[in-house]
Write a protein that holds these residues in place. Structure first.
Motif, PDB file in Angstrom:
ATOM      1  N   LEU A  29       0.849  -1.191   0.000  1.00  0.00           N
ATOM      2  CA  LEU A  29       0.000   0.000   0.000  1.00  0.00           C
ATOM      3  C   LEU A  29       0.884   1.241   0.000  1.00  0.00           C
ATOM      4  N   ILE A  30       0.635   2.127  -0.945  1.00  0.00           N
ATOM      5  CA  ILE A  30       1.424   3.337  -1.114  1.00  0.00           C
ATOM      6  C   ILE A  30       0.585   4.535  -0.671  1.00  0.00           C
ATOM      7  N   ASP A  31       1.159   5.412   0.171  1.00  0.00           N
ATOM      8  CA  ASP A  31       0.425   6.603   0.588  1.00  0.00           C
ATOM      9  C   ASP A  31       1.080   7.856   0.032  1.00  0.00           C
ATOM     10  N   GLY A  32       0.462   8.983   0.298  1.00  0.00           N
ATOM     11  CA  GLY A  32       0.895  10.247  -0.280  1.00  0.00           C
ATOM     12  C   GLY A  32       2.252  10.709   0.207  1.00  0.00           C
ATOM     13  N   THR A  33       2.547  10.515   1.495  1.00  0.00           N
ATOM     14  CA  THR A  33       3.845  10.957   2.002  1.00  0.00           C
ATOM     15  C   THR A  33       4.975  10.123   1.412  1.00  0.00           C
ATOM     16  N   PHE A  36       5.522  11.505  -1.965  1.00  0.00           N
ATOM     17  CA  PHE A  36       6.184  12.800  -1.883  1.00  0.00           C
ATOM     18  C   PHE A  36       7.682  12.637  -1.642  1.00  0.00           C
ATOM     19  N   GLU A  37       8.046  11.758  -0.716  1.00  0.00           N
ATOM     20  CA  GLU A  37       9.465  11.541  -0.426  1.00  0.00           C
ATOM     21  C   GLU A  37      10.181  10.880  -1.604  1.00  0.00           C
ATOM     22  N   LYS A  42      13.896  11.625  -6.003  1.00  0.00           N
ATOM     23  CA  LYS A  42      13.978  11.161  -7.395  1.00  0.00           C
ATOM     24  C   LYS A  42      14.099   9.632  -7.482  1.00  0.00           C
ATOM     25  N   LEU A  43      13.229   8.957  -6.758  1.00  0.00           N
ATOM     26  CA  LEU A  43      13.186   7.500  -6.707  1.00  0.00           C
ATOM     27  C   LEU A  43      11.985   7.017  -7.496  1.00  0.00           C
ATOM     28  N   ASN A  44      12.182   6.044  -8.361  1.00  0.00           N
ATOM     29  CA  ASN A  44      11.088   5.470  -9.136  1.00  0.00           C
ATOM     30  C   ASN A  44      10.512   4.294  -8.349  1.00  0.00           C
ATOM     31  N   ILE A  45       9.333   4.478  -7.792  1.00  0.00           N
ATOM     32  CA  ILE A  45       8.721   3.467  -6.931  1.00  0.00           C
ATOM     33  C   ILE A  45       8.457   2.186  -7.694  1.00  0.00           C
ATOM     34  N   LEU A  76       1.656  19.169  -2.912  1.00  0.00           N
ATOM     35  CA  LEU A  76       1.714  17.726  -3.116  1.00  0.00           C
ATOM     36  C   LEU A  76       1.114  17.303  -4.453  1.00  0.00           C
ATOM     37  N   TYR A  77       1.107  18.193  -5.420  1.00  0.00           N
ATOM     38  CA  TYR A  77       0.523  17.870  -6.718  1.00  0.00           C
ATOM     39  C   TYR A  77       1.291  16.729  -7.395  1.00  0.00           C
ATOM     40  N   GLY A  78       2.602  16.742  -7.345  1.00  0.00           N
ATOM     41  CA  GLY A  78       3.404  15.675  -7.946  1.00  0.00           C
ATOM     42  C   GLY A  78       3.163  14.347  -7.266  1.00  0.00           C
ATOM     43  N   ALA A  79       3.050  14.363  -5.938  1.00  0.00           N
ATOM     44  CA  ALA A  79       2.778  13.136  -5.194  1.00  0.00           C
ATOM     45  C   ALA A  79       1.403  12.587  -5.544  1.00  0.00           C
TER      46      ALA A  79
END
Length: 115
Positions: A29-33, A36-37, A42-45, A76-79
């Protein structure tokens, strides 16, 4: 990854698989924070999480997380855009969204039927 960290990671994954019934493909599960981090560093999840788990992984987010990142404004638009890329796991809070942490706690709970 260094040998010691690799062995520690493997031992922790085996522990959760044996004691809590987790199985592959893991659902993360991926959340907004986190988004954002990852954006800030610059990490590709989508590339890095499966490398860490060393297997197939389903990356999921919830409608509550997307709503929460939208409400937090333009910082947080990018996140928010990153979070919208992942598959949705419906949590049952569609009519009255809650915060991300409350949503995750309600989904995992005591039983964790969905692994």
């Amino acid at each position: 990854m260094r040998i010691r960290r690799l062995k520690t990671k493997d031992n922790r994954l085996k522990f959760y698989c044996n004691h809590f019934g987790f199985r592959k493909p893991f659902q993360v599960l991926i959340d907004g924070t986190f988004c954002f981090e990852a954006l800030k560093s610059k990490l590709n999840i989508r590339d890095q999480i499966p490398k860490y788990f060393d297997c197939d992984v389903k990356l999921l987010t919830t409608p509550c997380i997307i709503t929460e990142t939208e409400k937090l404004g333009p910082n947080l638009y990018g996140a928010m855009l990153i979070a919208k890329q992942f598959a949705l796991h419906y949590c049952g809070h569609e009519k009255s969204p809650v915060t991300g942490s409350e949503c995750f706690l309600s989904m995992v709970g005591e039983k964790n039927a969905n692994r």
